[in-house]
Scaffold this motif. Structure first.
Motif, PDB file in Angstrom:
ATOM      1  N   THR A   3       0.834  -1.188   0.000  1.00 23.83           N
ATOM      2  CA  THR A   3       0.000   0.000   0.000  1.00 23.83           C
ATOM      3  C   THR A   3       0.872   1.242   0.000  1.00 23.83           C
ATOM      4  N   SER A   4       0.605   2.217  -0.856  1.00 21.74           N
ATOM      5  CA  SER A   4       1.378   3.453  -0.878  1.00 21.74           C
ATOM      6  C   SER A   4       1.114   4.236   0.393  1.00 21.74           C
ATOM      7  N   LEU A   5       2.098   5.091   0.760  1.00 13.87           N
ATOM      8  CA  LEU A   5       1.963   5.859   1.989  1.00 13.87           C
ATOM      9  C   LEU A   5       0.734   6.749   1.965  1.00 13.87           C
ATOM     10  N   SER A   6       0.383   7.293   0.789  1.00 11.61           N
ATOM     11  CA  SER A   6      -0.771   8.185   0.697  1.00 11.61           C
ATOM     12  C   SER A   6      -2.076   7.444   0.933  1.00 11.61           C
ATOM     13  N   LYS A   7      -2.066   6.150   0.680  1.00 11.21           N
ATOM     14  CA  LYS A   7      -3.281   5.355   0.843  1.00 11.21           C
ATOM     15  C   LYS A   7      -3.195   4.404   2.036  1.00 11.21           C
ATOM     16  N   ALA A   8      -2.122   4.518   2.813  1.00  8.98           N
ATOM     17  CA  ALA A   8      -1.994   3.650   3.984  1.00  8.98           C
ATOM     18  C   ALA A   8      -3.175   3.864   4.914  1.00  8.98           C
ATOM     19  N   GLN A   9      -3.745   2.771   5.393  1.00  8.45           N
ATOM     20  CA  GLN A   9      -4.959   2.831   6.196  1.00  8.45           C
ATOM     21  C   GLN A   9      -4.780   2.047   7.496  1.00  8.45           C
ATOM     22  N   SER A  10      -5.242   2.642   8.586  1.00  9.12           N
ATOM     23  CA  SER A  10      -5.293   1.909   9.849  1.00  9.12           C
ATOM     24  C   SER A  10      -6.425   0.898   9.795  1.00  9.12           C
ATOM     25  N   LEU A  11      -6.444  -0.022  10.747  1.00  6.98           N
ATOM     26  CA  LEU A  11      -7.551  -0.976  10.815  1.00  6.98           C
ATOM     27  C   LEU A  11      -8.873  -0.244  10.950  1.00  6.98           C
ATOM     28  N   ALA A  12      -8.923   0.787  11.788  1.00  9.28           N
ATOM     29  CA  ALA A  12     -10.164   1.556  11.944  1.00  9.28           C
ATOM     30  C   ALA A  12     -10.597   2.163  10.617  1.00  9.28           C
ATOM     31  N   GLN A  13      -9.655   2.726   9.864  1.00 11.22           N
ATOM     32  CA  GLN A  13      -9.992   3.314   8.569  1.00 11.22           C
ATOM     33  C   GLN A  13     -10.508   2.259   7.592  1.00 11.22           C
ATOM     34  N   TRP A 254      -7.621  -7.374   7.557  1.00  9.03           N
ATOM     35  CA  TRP A 254      -8.056  -6.542   8.675  1.00  9.03           C
ATOM     36  C   TRP A 254      -6.895  -6.308   9.628  1.00  9.03           C
ATOM     37  N   HIS A 255      -5.955  -5.491   9.181  1.00 13.03           N
ATOM     38  CA  HIS A 255      -4.834  -5.087  10.015  1.00 13.03           C
ATOM     39  C   HIS A 255      -4.406  -3.686   9.585  1.00 13.03           C
ATOM     40  N   SER A 256      -3.709  -2.998  10.450  1.00  8.87           N
ATOM     41  CA  SER A 256      -3.263  -1.642  10.135  1.00  8.87           C
ATOM     42  C   SER A 256      -2.031  -1.660   9.251  1.00  8.87           C
ATOM     43  N   ASP A 257      -1.999  -0.769   8.273  1.00 10.76           N
ATOM     44  CA  ASP A 257      -0.794  -0.564   7.490  1.00 10.76           C
ATOM     45  C   ASP A 257       0.232   0.181   8.337  1.00 10.76           C
ATOM     46  N   ALA A 258       1.482   0.038   7.991  1.00  6.56           N
ATOM     47  CA  ALA A 258       2.561   0.683   8.741  1.00  6.56           C
ATOM     48  C   ALA A 258       2.423   2.204   8.702  1.00  6.56           C
ATOM     49  N   GLY A 259       2.738   2.820   9.823  1.00  9.67           N
ATOM     50  CA  GLY A 259       2.798   4.265   9.877  1.00  9.67           C
ATOM     51  C   GLY A 259       1.469   4.978   9.959  1.00  9.67           C
ATOM     52  N   THR A 260       0.392   4.268  10.342  1.00 11.33           N
ATOM     53  CA  THR A 260      -0.934   4.902  10.356  1.00 11.33           C
ATOM     54  C   THR A 260      -1.372   5.353  11.742  1.00 11.33           C
ATOM     55  N   ALA A 261      -0.607   5.052  12.781  1.00 12.86           N
ATOM     56  CA  ALA A 261      -0.965   5.496  14.127  1.00 12.86           C
ATOM     57  C   ALA A 261      -0.351   6.860  14.411  1.00 12.86           C
ATOM     58  N   ILE A 262      -1.073   7.708  15.122  1.00 12.48           N
ATOM     59  CA  ILE A 262      -0.519   9.023  15.473  1.00 12.48           C
ATOM     60  C   ILE A 262       0.394   8.922  16.694  1.00 12.48           C
TER      61      ILE A 262
END
Length: 424
Positions: A3-13, A254-262
């Motif tokens: 997944t590209s960084l611009s489209k990286a999504q957390s599990l919640a997203q 159903w998992h978070s992509d890297a770098g999506t948590a604040i």
């Protein structure tokens, strides 16, 4: 494909995007989501929804997606309780609701045990501890009666996409330490508004090592952190548990992509000692060593955070072959009839009774200030999620919170005790 960084999504997203029919969403966006499941109980549901639906002349959008659990006012003990339960039962019959669970346990435990939750779902509940569903990789949170009315009529709900905070637990819990201790520690550190309207995601080797019911405790008490949801990415443990409970499903992304948590907060499970929250807030949490010796009158093992099968087993591990202290009352209210039946077969309930426990009905009971009443002026140690003044019924009672291990050990000694010393 990465997944590209611009489209990286957390599990919640990812969960919200799926419910909104989109490929992605961004934190802060407000989107309309289709609801896969709406759950409410006798206190939050029919007595409030029935008159509003009648005033609108509206009907339920999809009865197959509605679950009613009668758990708060049963067994009915007074006229008000009988009226509330009667309204719920009559309305369920009038509406021909196919999924009604009457007096068989607490909603947050009963709903997944009957196969209603799966990863990827978007769910709402008429109770603040509805985030329990996040343990299964579902986006589930609590809403009020007005929002629930909209869901009942339209089957949709708007949501503001939250940011994600990771709670990363490394290592493994020591004997005598449970998920309840992990949660109390986090609440003590961050407070009850520490994750306001954000998605909390529990990760790390210590979380992956937990059985499903322990994970449910983490997600459930994300409400005490102020989070909207408490999520755990589904894994082999999740899918095996779901299949066992009639909800077999294929694994998904159903998992978070890297770098999506604040933010990511890291904890060491290896060094965590049992935790105790002092009256009158879960935020008043320290290690048990700070409270050892405080006398108690009542030990209560109950609620969706403290009386599931894993919790009952933990209490029995402490109490086996022992008797509670003279003058102490130990009450046990199993979280579901399903779990109580297994505990009976395993001999767990016999251990608890032989130790001097009084077994109460499988309902919310004293956690909601009803049933298994707490005496005025009593000092209590409880496995419930909250210890606000008056929460368990008596405004003059002082309630400490702990895990089933800690509550059982304290019942033995007649004072708050470290369960590791009993189990050594």
């Amino acid at each position: 494909m990465t997944t590209s960084l611009s489209k990286a999504q957390s599990l919640a997203q990812k969960l919200i995007a799926s419910a909104a029919g989109r490929s992605s969403v961004m934190p802060g966006e407000i989107v309309s989501c289709k609801v896969d499941l709406a759950m409410f109980h006798d206190s939050s549901g029919p007595r409030r929804l029935k008159p509003m639906l009648e005033e609108l002349g509206a009907t339920i959008w999809d009865r197959s997606k509605v679950v009613l659990v009668i758990d708060h006012y049963v067994p009915a003990q007074d006229d008000d309780s009988r009226r509330i339960v009667q309204v719920a039962r009559e309305w369920a019959r009038e509406q021909r609701l196919p999924h009604v669970y009457d007096s068989v346990g607490i909603c947050h435990v009963v709903v997944p045990q009957h196969g209603h939750l799966r990863p990827g779902m978007f769910c709402v509940g008429g109770d603040s501890h509805s985030p329990t569903g996040g343990a299964f990789g579902a986006y589930m949170f609590g809403i009020g009666s007005t929002d629930m009315l909209g869901v009942m009529v339209n089957g949709e709900l708007w949501v503001r996409v939250p940011e994600t905070i990771r709670m990363e637990w490394h290592g493994r819990l020591a004997p005598g330490v449970m998920a309840k201790d992990m949660m109390l520690h986090m609440i003590g550190r961050f407070g009850m508004n520490g994750s306001q309207y954000q998605a909390v995601e529990f990760t790390g080797s210590a979380v992956r090592a937990l059985p499903m019911q322990e994970r449910m405790t983490l997600s459930n008490m994300s409400a005490e952190l102020g989070a909207q949801v408490g999520l755990i990415s589904p894994d082999e443990t999740t899918y095996a548990w779901l299949a066992e409970h009639g909800a077999e499903c294929a694994p998904g992304d159903w998992h978070s992509d890297a770098g999506t948590a604040i933010a990511t907060h890291v904890f060491d499970a290896d060094t965590l000692e049992p935790q105790v929250a002092a009256p009158h807030s879960p935020t008043h949490t320290d290690g048990v060593s700070r409270h050892v010796g405080a006398p108690i009158d009542v030990a209560y093992i109950g609620a969706c955070t403290g009386a599931k099968l894993e919790d009952l087993r933990a209490a029995a591990a402490v109490l086996r072959g022992r008797r509670i202290a003279p003058g102490v009352r130990l009450s046990v209210a199993p979280a579901s009839a399903h779990d109580q039946a297994i505990a009976e077969r395993e001999g767990v309930m016999s251990v608890l009774r032989d130790a001097g426990a009084e077994v109460l009905p499988t309902a919310c009971g004293a956690c909601a200030g009803y049933g298994g009443s707490i005496p005025d002026g009593a000092t209590v140690i409880s496995t419930t999620a909250r210890n606000f003044r008056g929460r368990m019924g008596s405004a003059t009672a002082s309630v400490y919170l702990g895990s089933p291990y800690t509550v059982a050990a304290s019942a033995l000694a007649g004072q708050i005790s470290d369960p590791r010393e009993v189990m050594a």
